[in-house]
Design a protein around this motif. Structure first.
Motif, mmCIF file in Angstrom:
data_model
loop_
_atom_site.group_PDB
_atom_site.id
_atom_site.type_symbol
_atom_site.label_atom_id
_atom_site.label_comp_id
_atom_site.label_asym_id
_atom_site.label_seq_id
_atom_site.Cartn_x
_atom_site.Cartn_y
_atom_site.Cartn_z
ATOM 1 N N ASP A 37 0.820 -1.186 0.277
ATOM 2 C CA ASP A 37 -0.071 -0.271 0.523
ATOM 3 C C ASP A 37 0.878 1.883 -0.339
ATOM 4 O O ASP A 37 1.844 1.316 1.025
ATOM 5 N N THR A 38 0.365 2.401 -0.862
ATOM 6 C CA THR A 38 1.717 3.353 -1.024
ATOM 7 C C THR A 38 1.432 4.501 -1.402
ATOM 8 O O THR A 38 -0.036 4.548 -2.633
ATOM 9 N N ASP A 39 1.316 5.382 -1.512
ATOM 10 C CA ASP A 39 1.531 6.720 -1.652
ATOM 11 C C ASP A 39 2.535 7.061 -3.245
ATOM 12 O O ASP A 39 2.597 7.729 -2.713
ATOM 13 N N LEU A 40 2.796 6.757 -3.984
ATOM 14 C CA LEU A 40 3.509 6.361 -5.519
ATOM 15 C C LEU A 40 3.426 7.801 -5.722
ATOM 16 O O LEU A 40 2.592 8.077 -6.145
ATOM 17 N N GLY A 41 4.701 8.680 -5.882
ATOM 18 C CA GLY A 41 4.970 10.141 -7.086
ATOM 19 C C GLY A 41 4.877 10.982 -5.874
ATOM 20 O O GLY A 41 5.201 12.134 -6.075
ATOM 21 N N ALA A 66 -1.368 -7.504 -4.012
ATOM 22 C CA ALA A 66 -1.794 -6.683 -4.695
ATOM 23 C C ALA A 66 -1.084 -5.472 -3.748
ATOM 24 O O ALA A 66 -0.358 -5.299 -3.484
ATOM 25 N N VAL A 67 -1.534 -4.385 -5.520
ATOM 26 C CA VAL A 67 -1.020 -3.526 -4.844
ATOM 27 C C VAL A 67 -1.745 -2.417 -4.597
ATOM 28 O O VAL A 67 -2.750 -2.175 -5.570
ATOM 29 N N THR A 68 -1.665 -1.427 -4.048
ATOM 30 C CA THR A 68 -3.568 -0.043 -3.854
ATOM 31 C C THR A 68 -2.739 1.452 -2.964
ATOM 32 O O THR A 68 -1.374 0.955 -2.811
ATOM 33 N N THR A 69 -3.151 1.942 -3.908
ATOM 34 C CA THR A 69 -2.588 3.759 -3.646
ATOM 35 C C THR A 69 -3.350 4.193 -3.148
ATOM 36 O O THR A 69 -4.605 4.277 -3.004
ATOM 37 N N THR A 70 -2.388 5.443 -2.121
ATOM 38 C CA THR A 70 -2.769 6.471 -1.397
ATOM 39 C C THR A 70 -2.843 7.344 -1.321
ATOM 40 O O THR A 70 -2.912 8.731 -1.112
ATOM 41 N N LYS A 71 -2.414 7.916 -3.011
ATOM 42 C CA LYS A 71 -2.209 8.959 -3.902
ATOM 43 C C LYS A 71 -3.127 9.182 -4.066
ATOM 44 O O LYS A 71 -3.490 9.205 -4.938
ATOM 45 N N ALA A 72 -4.016 10.864 -4.243
ATOM 46 C CA ALA A 72 -5.565 11.179 -5.176
ATOM 47 C C ALA A 72 -5.122 11.555 -6.259
ATOM 48 O O ALA A 72 -5.082 12.838 -6.747
ATOM 49 N N GLY A 164 2.580 4.689 2.934
ATOM 50 C CA GLY A 164 1.733 6.116 2.735
ATOM 51 C C GLY A 164 0.934 6.432 3.710
ATOM 52 O O GLY A 164 1.525 6.179 4.962
ATOM 53 N N PHE A 165 -0.084 7.095 3.230
ATOM 54 C CA PHE A 165 -1.031 7.308 4.125
ATOM 55 C C PHE A 165 -2.217 6.146 4.615
ATOM 56 O O PHE A 165 -1.726 4.916 4.228
ATOM 57 N N SER A 166 -2.176 6.133 5.656
ATOM 58 C CA SER A 166 -3.468 4.707 6.306
ATOM 59 C C SER A 166 -4.595 5.066 6.115
ATOM 60 O O SER A 166 -5.102 4.107 6.298
ATOM 61 N N THR A 167 -5.053 5.777 4.472
ATOM 62 C CA THR A 167 -6.442 6.175 3.959
ATOM 63 C C THR A 167 -7.082 4.335 3.800
ATOM 64 O O THR A 167 -8.063 4.284 4.439
ATOM 65 N N ASN A 168 -6.137 3.725 3.476
ATOM 66 C CA ASN A 168 -6.599 2.723 2.475
ATOM 67 C C ASN A 168 -7.069 1.519 3.279
ATOM 68 O O ASN A 168 -8.102 1.227 3.581
ATOM 69 N N LEU A 169 -6.406 1.861 3.977
ATOM 70 C CA LEU A 169 -6.620 0.542 5.549
ATOM 71 C C LEU A 169 -7.488 0.667 6.529
ATOM 72 O O LEU A 169 -8.069 0.028 7.529
ATOM 73 N N ALA A 170 -7.476 2.037 7.192
ATOM 74 C CA ALA A 170 -8.248 2.666 7.791
ATOM 75 C C ALA A 170 -9.965 1.700 7.072
ATOM 76 O O ALA A 170 -10.781 1.901 7.736
ATOM 77 N N ARG A 171 -10.103 2.435 5.983
ATOM 78 C CA ARG A 171 -11.136 2.227 5.039
ATOM 79 C C ARG A 171 -11.433 0.382 4.747
ATOM 80 O O ARG A 171 -12.460 0.243 5.133
ATOM 81 N N LEU A 172 -10.736 -0.101 4.839
ATOM 82 C CA LEU A 172 -10.557 -1.356 5.116
ATOM 83 C C LEU A 172 -10.835 -1.937 5.815
ATOM 84 O O LEU A 172 -12.301 -3.502 5.966
#
Length: 348
Positions: A37-41, A66-72, A164-172
């Motif tokens: 889980d990454t904020d790539l960029g 899987a790869v999940t991204t936290t940069k919007a 990166g940010f904890s956004t995705n995992l908190a939503r999970l």
């Protein structure tokens, strides 16, 4: 004189048993299933960490689920797909920090190297091929990608790496049972995840760290509610492990177009030696028993209202923090990073 690249390769190679030609036990073990889980960029160490994980996958040490991204930003997930494709894994699922196809997360700016997702050759073909759409509405949301990866994994097997940010995992954690799994997100994590390794926090008194500060509430929810053990790799760890710029300049020449050195040079050109925050988390997630990093005793990490982080020892705590490396430890780990990141992808 031994070349830098050869020295790094020797330092990174697993130790052999002089009494036997059989593989050592780490090489014989099953690959570690990994979710990244990454904020790539936002920084280039995310790209380097992806290269490191692909190298470990080529060596049979991990499987990238899987790869999940936290940069919007719309190019974040496509560039992650481009890196996966470069390393011969175009079918690794990629999810964006979105809800119903709408990007909803921190840091919406493009950054310095995500434009490589749009780079073309003189003939008009993509410099870094990928097939993930640049339209966020056509990119899978991260939470279903995470739920599907966990639901298909063996119990107690998955290493999750958040850099990166904890956004995705908190939503999970807040996700409800659905067609993917009859379990809630928290139940899926409790059943499937062996460890979570987080690049977040500053445990050396440096103040609120970027990944926590930019989405403080999600980081606090993760610290309070994640049901399995967490290893925290703080700001002070990556700072102690600068990536050697000579590796960027010399060790990736096997490919006319390579996403890692090109991202690095666009982010900040050599001779800049970038700290390797995300690489430390990724390497520990796959190789927790190799002695590369020392950990604190068990305890609990708490997130303050301003985004500051603190660790308190406790016998029943599920958290540990990485301890700053000695000079000798740092030299060995940095050599391992450079050797793995610059390892030619399988098939090249």
């Amino acid at each position: 004189m031994m070349s830098l690249a050869l020295a790094m390769a020797l330092l990174a190679a697993p130790a052999a048993d002089p009494a036997s030609s059989a593989p050592t036990s780490p090489a014989a073990a099953s690959p570690v299933p990994v979710i990244f889980d990454t904020d790539l960029g936002n920084d280039v160490d995310d790209a380097l960490a992806m290269g490191l994980l692909h190298a470990l996958a080529d060596r049979g040490e991990c499987e990238l689920l899987a790869v999940t991204t936290t940069k919007a930003h719309p190019l974040c997930a496509p560039f992650a797909d481009a890196i996966n494709t470069f390393y011969g894994r175009p079918d690794v699922p990629v999810g964006a920090v979105s809800v119903d196809g709408v990007l909803t997360g921190p840091t919406t700016f493009e950054g310095r190297f995500l434009k490589l997702a749009n780079a073309t050759n003189p003939d008009g073909s993509r410099r870094f091929p990928h097939d993930l759409s640049h339209d966020p509405a056509e990119v899978p949301d991260a939470v279903p990608v995470l739920r599907r990866a966990l639901a298909g994994a063996a119990d107690g097997s998955v290493a999750v790496v958040q850099v990166g940010f904890s956004t995705n995992l908190a939503r999970l954690l807040r996700s409800e049972p659905d067609a993917i799994s009859p379990r809630s997100g928290r139940e899926l994590v409790a059943a499937k995840v062996k460890r979570l390794v987080v690049m977040a926090g500053d445990f050396a008194g440096g103040g609120p760290e970027y990944n926590v500060r930019e989405d403080r509430d999600a980081a606090a929810a993760l610290a309070e509610n994640w049901p399995t053990p967490i290893v925290w790799s703080g700001y002070e760890i990556g700072v102690a492990l600068p990536y050697p710029p000579e590796s960027i300049e010399q060790d990736y020449r096997y490919a006319a177009a390579h996403p890692l050195p090109e991202s690095y040079q666009l982010y900040k050109a050599t001779p800049h030696a970038r700290p390797t925050w995300d690489l430390a988390a990724a390497l520990y997630a796959v190789r927790p028993d190799r002695g590369d990093f020392r950990l604190s005793e068990p305890g609990t990490v708490t997130i303050a209202g301003d985004g500051g982080s603190a660790f308190a020892p406790s016998e029943d705590g599920k958290h540990r923090v990485m301890l700053p490396p000695t000079q000798a430890e740092a030299a060995r780990v940095v050599a391992t990073f450079a050797a793995l990141c610059s390892q030619p992808p399988r098939g090249r």
